[in-house]
Design a protein around this motif. Sequence first.
Motif, PDB file in Angstrom:
ATOM      1  N   ARG A 202      49.713  52.286  15.202  1.00 19.41           N
ATOM      2  CA  ARG A 202      50.094  52.919  16.469  1.00 19.41           C
ATOM      3  C   ARG A 202      51.135  52.040  17.155  1.00 19.41           C
ATOM      4  O   ARG A 202      50.934  50.828  17.286  1.00 19.41           O
ATOM      5  CB  ARG A 202      48.885  53.092  17.381  1.00 19.41           C
ATOM      6  N   MET A 203      52.247  52.654  17.576  1.00 24.00           N
ATOM      7  CA  MET A 203      53.333  51.927  18.224  1.00 24.00           C
ATOM      8  C   MET A 203      53.603  52.579  19.584  1.00 24.00           C
ATOM      9  O   MET A 203      54.015  53.739  19.652  1.00 24.00           O
ATOM     10  CB  MET A 203      54.588  51.972  17.354  1.00 24.00           C
ATOM     11  N   GLN A 204      53.358  51.829  20.642  1.00 25.23           N
ATOM     12  CA  GLN A 204      53.574  52.344  21.990  1.00 25.23           C
ATOM     13  C   GLN A 204      54.730  51.582  22.646  1.00 25.23           C
ATOM     14  O   GLN A 204      54.656  50.357  22.802  1.00 25.23           O
ATOM     15  CB  GLN A 204      52.298  52.197  22.821  1.00 25.23           C
ATOM     16  N   PRO A 205      55.813  52.281  23.015  1.00 28.03           N
ATOM     17  CA  PRO A 205      56.991  51.614  23.562  1.00 28.03           C
ATOM     18  C   PRO A 205      56.705  50.808  24.826  1.00 28.03           C
ATOM     19  O   PRO A 205      55.886  51.195  25.667  1.00 28.03           O
ATOM     20  CB  PRO A 205      57.935  52.784  23.869  1.00 28.03           C
ATOM     21  N   LEU A 206      57.397  49.681  24.932  1.00 25.36           N
ATOM     22  CA  LEU A 206      57.332  48.814  26.103  1.00 25.36           C
ATOM     23  C   LEU A 206      58.659  48.911  26.855  1.00 25.36           C
ATOM     24  O   LEU A 206      59.698  49.207  26.250  1.00 25.36           O
ATOM     25  CB  LEU A 206      57.096  47.361  25.673  1.00 25.36           C
ATOM     26  N   PRO A 207      58.662  48.656  28.159  1.00 21.86           N
ATOM     27  CA  PRO A 207      59.921  48.670  28.909  1.00 21.86           C
ATOM     28  C   PRO A 207      60.886  47.626  28.341  1.00 21.86           C
ATOM     29  O   PRO A 207      60.472  46.562  27.892  1.00 21.86           O
ATOM     30  CB  PRO A 207      59.491  48.304  30.339  1.00 21.86           C
ATOM     31  N   ALA A 208      62.171  47.946  28.371  1.00 21.43           N
ATOM     32  CA  ALA A 208      63.176  47.010  27.881  1.00 21.43           C
ATOM     33  C   ALA A 208      63.249  45.792  28.797  1.00 21.43           C
ATOM     34  O   ALA A 208      63.409  45.938  30.012  1.00 21.43           O
ATOM     35  CB  ALA A 208      64.539  47.693  27.823  1.00 21.43           C
ATOM     36  N   PRO A 209      63.095  44.572  28.261  1.00 23.50           N
ATOM     37  CA  PRO A 209      63.209  43.372  29.093  1.00 23.50           C
ATOM     38  C   PRO A 209      64.601  43.280  29.729  1.00 23.50           C
ATOM     39  O   PRO A 209      65.608  43.503  29.053  1.00 23.50           O
ATOM     40  CB  PRO A 209      62.979  42.224  28.093  1.00 23.50           C
ATOM     41  N   GLU A 210      64.644  42.978  30.983  1.00 28.89           N
ATOM     42  CA  GLU A 210      65.912  42.934  31.703  1.00 28.89           C
ATOM     43  C   GLU A 210      66.809  41.811  31.176  1.00 28.89           C
ATOM     44  O   GLU A 210      66.351  40.699  30.933  1.00 28.89           O
ATOM     45  CB  GLU A 210      65.647  42.721  33.199  1.00 28.89           C
ATOM     46  N   GLY A 211      68.086  42.128  30.993  1.00 23.30           N
ATOM     47  CA  GLY A 211      69.072  41.119  30.646  1.00 23.30           C
ATOM     48  C   GLY A 211      69.136  40.734  29.187  1.00 23.30           C
ATOM     49  O   GLY A 211      69.864  39.798  28.827  1.00 23.30           O
ATOM     50  N   VAL A 212      68.400  41.425  28.319  1.00 23.90           N
ATOM     51  CA  VAL A 212      68.411  41.093  26.888  1.00 23.90           C
ATOM     52  C   VAL A 212      69.289  42.083  26.137  1.00 23.90           C
ATOM     53  O   VAL A 212      69.052  43.292  26.163  1.00 23.90           O
ATOM     54  CB  VAL A 212      66.987  41.105  26.302  1.00 23.90           C
ATOM     55  N   ASP A 213      70.311  41.576  25.471  1.00 21.53           N
ATOM     56  CA  ASP A 213      71.184  42.393  24.634  1.00 21.53           C
ATOM     57  C   ASP A 213      70.544  42.503  23.245  1.00 21.53           C
ATOM     58  O   ASP A 213      70.278  41.487  22.590  1.00 21.53           O
ATOM     59  CB  ASP A 213      72.565  41.749  24.536  1.00 21.53           C
ATOM     60  N   ALA A 214      70.287  43.742  22.808  1.00 19.87           N
ATOM     61  CA  ALA A 214      69.585  43.965  21.536  1.00 19.87           C
ATOM     62  C   ALA A 214      70.329  43.369  20.351  1.00 19.87           C
ATOM     63  O   ALA A 214      69.721  42.828  19.424  1.00 19.87           O
ATOM     64  CB  ALA A 214      69.357  45.459  21.317  1.00 19.87           C
ATOM     65  N   GLN A 215      71.662  43.441  20.374  1.00 16.21           N
ATOM     66  CA  GLN A 215      72.448  42.907  19.278  1.00 16.21           C
ATOM     67  C   GLN A 215      72.357  41.383  19.217  1.00 16.21           C
ATOM     68  O   GLN A 215      72.257  40.790  18.143  1.00 16.21           O
ATOM     69  CB  GLN A 215      73.907  43.334  19.414  1.00 16.21           C
ATOM     70  N   VAL A 216      72.385  40.753  20.384  1.00 11.65           N
ATOM     71  CA  VAL A 216      72.256  39.290  20.440  1.00 11.65           C
ATOM     72  C   VAL A 216      70.882  38.864  19.940  1.00 11.65           C
ATOM     73  O   VAL A 216      70.757  37.915  19.158  1.00 11.65           O
ATOM     74  CB  VAL A 216      72.496  38.774  21.875  1.00 11.65           C
ATOM     75  N   LEU A 217      69.841  39.568  20.385  1.00 10.14           N
ATOM     76  CA  LEU A 217      68.485  39.251  19.928  1.00 10.14           C
ATOM     77  C   LEU A 217      68.386  39.391  18.413  1.00 10.14           C
ATOM     78  O   LEU A 217      67.832  38.519  17.730  1.00 10.14           O
ATOM     79  CB  LEU A 217      67.468  40.163  20.609  1.00 10.14           C
ATOM     80  N   SER A 218      68.901  40.491  17.877  1.00  9.03           N
ATOM     81  CA  SER A 218      68.851  40.721  16.434  1.00  9.03           C
ATOM     82  C   SER A 218      69.560  39.606  15.675  1.00  9.03           C
ATOM     83  O   SER A 218      69.064  39.113  14.655  1.00  9.03           O
ATOM     84  CB  SER A 218      69.498  42.072  16.104  1.00  9.03           C
ATOM     85  N   GLU A 219      70.709  39.184  16.194  1.00  8.78           N
ATOM     86  CA  GLU A 219      71.480  38.130  15.535  1.00  8.78           C
ATOM     87  C   GLU A 219      70.725  36.804  15.535  1.00  8.78           C
ATOM     88  O   GLU A 219      70.618  36.134  14.492  1.00  8.78           O
ATOM     89  CB  GLU A 219      72.830  37.965  16.238  1.00  8.78           C
ATOM     90  N   LEU A 220      70.177  36.424  16.677  1.00  8.69           N
ATOM     91  CA  LEU A 220      69.517  35.114  16.742  1.00  8.69           C
ATOM     92  C   LEU A 220      68.216  35.107  15.937  1.00  8.69           C
ATOM     93  O   LEU A 220      67.865  34.089  15.317  1.00  8.69           O
ATOM     94  CB  LEU A 220      69.304  34.671  18.182  1.00  8.69           C
ATOM     95  N   VAL A 221      67.504  36.215  15.930  1.00 11.46           N
ATOM     96  CA  VAL A 221      66.262  36.291  15.157  1.00 11.46           C
ATOM     97  C   VAL A 221      66.569  36.254  13.655  1.00 11.46           C
ATOM     98  O   VAL A 221      65.858  35.604  12.877  1.00 11.46           O
ATOM     99  CB  VAL A 221      65.454  37.556  15.534  1.00 11.46           C
TER     100      VAL A 221
END
Length: 273
Positions: A202-221
Motif C-alpha cells: 500500500r502506497m499513500q502519497p505524502l505532501p511534497a517537502p517544501e524547497g526540494v527539487d525532485a531532479q536534484v534529490l534523484s541525482e544526489l541519491v
Amino acid sequence: MGEGPARPRVRRDARAAAVSSHQPRKRFGQHFLTDDVVLEAIVDAIDPRPGQALVEIGPGLGAMTVPLLQRCERLTVVELDRDLAARLRRNPQLQVIESDVLKVDFRALAQQAGQRLRVVGNLPYNISTPILFHLLLAVDDVVDQHFMLQKEVVDRMAAAPGSKDYGRLSVMLQWRYAIENVLDVPPEAFDPPPRVDSAVVRMQPLPAPEGVDAQVLSELVTVAFSQRRKMLRNTLGRWMEERGVQAAFDLQRRAEEVPVAEYLALARLASPR
C-alpha cells in the motif's frame, strides 16, 4: 446462506477456464492470480467504493477486476495484451486503455475523472520499478496505490535505514509515499506460479517537502548509492564540492545509513532557489 459457498467455486471454475484458454506471454510477465482467498483479502485491503476513480494496471483475465467492479461499479483498466484487451471490452463497466502503462498519462486520467485516482494492479515483475517511477510523476493526482509485486521489491520499498534492503528505491519512493506491506502471497496463488514470493504493498502519497527539487534529490541519491560499500566522502562528498554545497552532513557514513529526512535536507540546500 446455502448459496454462499457455491459462488467462489463458480468464479474459480470460470477463472480456470479463462486461464486455460489464454497462453501466458513471458514477454509481458504474465502470472494470473487465481486464489480466491488471496483475491478477497486484496480487495478488502483496497476497499473500493462507488464514485471513486479506480485504475487497474494489468487486469489480465479479470481476476481482480470482477470483485473490484462489484464494489465500485466502474473501472478504468490499462492492458497491453491486445487479446486480453479485446476480452475486457466486452464488459460495459470498463474503460479499456490498450497501451504500455509507461506511456499512460495518469495526470490526464485524473483530469478526465475530475478527481484523484486510486491505482491498483498485479504489476509485471520485470518492469515494476520503471512503473513505480512513472507513477511518481503523477503522485499529486493519486489517493493511494495497491500493487502486487515481487516481495523482494516490496521489502526494498519499505526498508528502514541501516538494513540491507535500504537503497535508492527506498529513498526515492519514501520521500513521497508512506509504504506498507499489507499481504504476503505465495507462488501457488498464481497460474503459472512465479519463481519468487510476492506481496501486496500500500502506497499513500505524502505532501511534497517544501524547497526540494525532485531532479536534484534523484541525482544526489543516485550518486550516494553508486558505490554502496564506500564512505559517502568518496561519492557524495565530491558531488557536494562540485556543486559548492556546504552543509553539516556526516560523510563518514555509507549511503544506507542515512535517513530519508537527511537526504531531503541536503537536496533542499542544493536545489535552485
